[in-house]
Design an enzyme around this catalytic site. Sequence first.
Site, PDB file in Angstrom:
ATOM      1  CB  CYS A   2      -0.857   0.009   1.252  1.00  0.00           C
ATOM      2  SG  CYS A   2      -1.820  -1.469   1.474  1.00  0.00           S
ATOM      3  NE  ARG A  27       4.208   1.836  -1.627  1.00  0.00           N
ATOM      4  CZ  ARG A  27       5.279   1.046  -1.413  1.00  0.00           C
ATOM      5  NH1 ARG A  27       6.301   1.114  -2.255  1.00  0.00           N
ATOM      6  NH2 ARG A  27       5.319   0.202  -0.414  1.00  0.00           N
ATOM      7  CD1 TRP A  74      -1.695  -5.542  -3.060  1.00  0.00           C
ATOM      8  CD2 TRP A  74      -2.378  -4.416  -4.854  1.00  0.00           C
ATOM      9  NE1 TRP A  74      -1.718  -6.411  -4.103  1.00  0.00           N
ATOM     10  CE2 TRP A  74      -2.130  -5.758  -5.218  1.00  0.00           C
ATOM     11  CE3 TRP A  74      -2.811  -3.543  -5.818  1.00  0.00           C
ATOM     12  CZ2 TRP A  74      -2.315  -6.226  -6.522  1.00  0.00           C
ATOM     13  CZ3 TRP A  74      -2.982  -4.007  -7.112  1.00  0.00           C
ATOM     14  CH2 TRP A  74      -2.744  -5.331  -7.450  1.00  0.00           C
ATOM     15  CG  ASN A 100       2.942  -0.844   2.856  1.00  0.00           C
ATOM     16  OD1 ASN A 100       2.326  -1.826   2.446  1.00  0.00           O
ATOM     17  ND2 ASN A 100       4.167  -0.544   2.423  1.00  0.00           N
ATOM     18  N   GLY A 101       1.740  -3.125   5.215  1.00  0.00           N
ATOM     19  CA  GLY A 101       2.463  -4.296   5.703  1.00  0.00           C
ATOM     20  C   GLY A 101       1.489  -5.375   6.140  1.00  0.00           C
ATOM     21  CD  GLU A 473       7.902 -17.404 -16.383  1.00  0.00           C
ATOM     22  OE1 GLU A 473       7.003 -18.031 -16.977  1.00  0.00           O
ATOM     23  OE2 GLU A 473       7.833 -16.181 -16.165  1.00  0.00           O
ATOM     24  CE  LYS A 477       8.345 -13.112 -17.883  1.00  0.00           C
ATOM     25  NZ  LYS A 477       7.404 -14.143 -17.691  1.00  0.00           N
ATOM     26  CD  GLU A 480       6.158 -12.207 -21.315  1.00  0.00           C
ATOM     27  OE1 GLU A 480       5.006 -11.794 -21.533  1.00  0.00           O
ATOM     28  OE2 GLU A 480       6.454 -12.809 -20.286  1.00  0.00           O
ATOM     29  CG  HIS A 496      12.764 -38.718 -27.412  1.00  0.00           C
ATOM     30  ND1 HIS A 496      13.007 -40.056 -27.678  1.00  0.00           N
ATOM     31  CD2 HIS A 496      12.996 -38.543 -26.092  1.00  0.00           C
ATOM     32  CE1 HIS A 496      13.340 -40.666 -26.566  1.00  0.00           C
ATOM     33  NE2 HIS A 496      13.340 -39.790 -25.580  1.00  0.00           N
ATOM     34  CE  LYS A 596       1.352  -7.792 -15.020  1.00  0.00           C
ATOM     35  NZ  LYS A 596       2.559  -8.658 -15.104  1.00  0.00           N
TER      36      LYS A 596
HETATM   37  C1  AGP Z   1       3.684 -13.530 -18.489  1.00  0.00           C
HETATM   38  O1  AGP Z   1       4.889 -12.793 -18.460  1.00  0.00           O
HETATM   39  C2  AGP Z   1       2.632 -12.824 -19.337  1.00  0.00           C
HETATM   40  N1  AGP Z   1       2.409 -11.509 -18.857  1.00  0.00           N
HETATM   41  C3  AGP Z   1       1.367 -13.654 -19.479  1.00  0.00           C
HETATM   42  O2  AGP Z   1       1.722 -14.899 -20.012  1.00  0.00           O
HETATM   43  C4  AGP Z   1       0.584 -13.902 -18.171  1.00  0.00           C
HETATM   44  O3  AGP Z   1       1.320 -14.745 -17.320  1.00  0.00           O
HETATM   45  C5  AGP Z   1      -0.755 -14.573 -18.530  1.00  0.00           C
HETATM   46  O4  AGP Z   1      -1.488 -13.707 -19.356  1.00  0.00           O
HETATM   47  C6  AGP Z   1      -1.577 -14.928 -17.282  1.00  0.00           C
HETATM   48  O5  AGP Z   1      -1.917 -13.773 -16.572  1.00  0.00           O
HETATM   49  P1  AGP Z   1      -2.601 -13.952 -15.117  1.00  0.00           P
HETATM   50  O6  AGP Z   1      -1.583 -14.577 -14.224  1.00  0.00           O
HETATM   51  O7  AGP Z   1      -2.982 -12.559 -14.698  1.00  0.00           O
HETATM   52  O8  AGP Z   1      -3.802 -14.843 -15.300  1.00  0.00           O
END
Ligand code: AGP
Length: 601
Positions: A2, A27, A74, A100-101, A473, A477, A480, A496, A596
């Site tokens: 927060c 925040r 938050w 905050n905490g 993962e 990263k 994307e 394989h 996002k």
């Molecule tokens: C991951 O870096 C991406 N931003 C994307 O794959 C994300 O993880 C995916 O859209 C899921 O989002 P969520 O965790 O909010 O459901």
Amino acid sequence: MCGIVGYVGDSEALPILLSSLERLEYRGYDSAGVALIENGEIFVQKEVGKIRELVKSLWGKSSKAHCGIGHTRWATHGVPSFENAHPHLDPSKSFAIVHNGIIENYKELKEELINQGHIFTSQTDTEVIVHLISKYYEGDLLEAVRKTIELLKGAFAFAVITKYEPDRIIGVKQGSPLVIGVGENENFLASDIPAILPYTKQIIVLDDKEIVDITKSSISIYDFDGMIKTKHSMFVPWDIVSAEKSGYKHFMLKEIYEQPRVISDTVRGFLSEGISFPFDIKAINRIVMSACGSSYNASLIGKYLIERYAKIPVEVGYASEQRYEDIPIDENTLFIAISQSGETADTRFAAQYAKDNGAKLLSIVNVVGSSLDRESDYTLYTHAGPEIGVAATKTFTAQIAVLYGLAAFMGYERGSMTYEEYSNKIDKLAHIPSKIEDFLQNTDLNGGVYSELSSAKNAIYLGRGLSFPIALEGALKLKEISYIHAEGYAAGEMKHGPIALIDENMPVVFIAPKDKLYEKAISNIEEVLARKAKLIVIGNASDQHLKDISKHFIGIPDLDEEDLYPILSVVPLQLIAYEVANRLGLDVDQPRNLAKTVTVE
Ligand code: AGP
């Protein structure tokens, strides 16, 4: 995470508090409020929603108050609501607090106060603090705060005012950030520098276990034993935008470096909230996990851990695929949906399908009060705070931390793990933040690995066991944010087919910590080397053999709990993706084509 602010000085407090809160909105922003001391009373205004809702509700209010505090929330304990919004007041409305905490022991403190006749109006841990301060107040706010914090466990940064001492604010810093802005006949308190930068660039950063007593013309700092401390202010040259990133170039880099605190907060939250399923976990004979993107990769980690600790079969699927399949689901199925935003359409629809077919729905989300949170039978929260960068980093490692605790808890509840084994796992988890911190403090972004990958057109990421989802993962990263094609693969599966891709031009990023599959990983590394790949290894810093055979090597600290390597080994992969994209001059925080949160199919 927060945001708190405080002002005492010759100017009107209200406009300063509101504009300071607006600069802390990154925040957290599910509710906001201010408390002012005017005409010998405390005036409080709170609103659910963003700061602009609070500003609107105060439109036209003229206030001559020169002392006040403010908060943007938050949610961690209690959904976003008017009752849970800060500032919180004691029953006599003589004290107001913003916090905050996470107070780990708030439940027992609250129970004790209720037994003494206290009445609470919110679900928050924060309200307990202001009740205690009011209880211990005997004419000196500083003394009442000192007695209160002796009882508190957890992370807390708070500011408190009282109508009895109208030109004074007491602030406390323990585990959550708090800074002081030094002005002329005015002084400021805030969670972070951006809030107060327009008013002063002279900043005092408080350390843990410090209390600050401010008036418009004085700043006194004490330790928790009441000993006075001398601290010097520093000049902060930043502008607002760079201050919101704490001086980092991008939010993504800031959020990578926030991970030690985020994991600490997530473990604290996990321990303070505990787990109390509204269903019999022993009746569950199958688990289906559902997620997208990074959350899907975290789910795979969850699969390995739950099967190892709780001995329940776990199936993991992409939510976008699951929702169109007739997955066999019944009342003995536990459906675990993971989503940092709690708003991803694919995941929500898959979760709804599961509920419609009788499954128990457990969600792991980062946003309290999100759609998925509200649609679930039970929710566990990551305490990562808002993640601004589109690429998931701190929310991913926080998800793994929760999954690790959940798997161990399920193992204990189902009798496949003793209580001692369970608490030992949690204790190991609680030590991870310092390991991440060690790694981050010894990392520089100048190594050759970054130029190696910046000039690549393709890359392969490999891992075995728990390192396989981390390979996925790491590849995600890189893809994307740098737009370089990268594929994550199970290392044992390379022979394989995909090994045909490897030649002297192919960078191969291999995650090979010293876990139970280390020897198998070494064999796979030999296969890759035999094809002359550019080998980049993420391994134990103590592993001289891997250092010798790798073209580039990034060492991570040794762990005495091998199941926790994923939280650590993903951090160098996050940095690799970040620095490669940064060197390519790309928009790291908002990569092309991405959002996002994907709230559409
Ligand atoms: C991951 O870096 C991406 N931003 C994307 O794959 C994300 O993880 C995916 O859209 C899921 O989002 P969520 O965790 O909010 O459901």
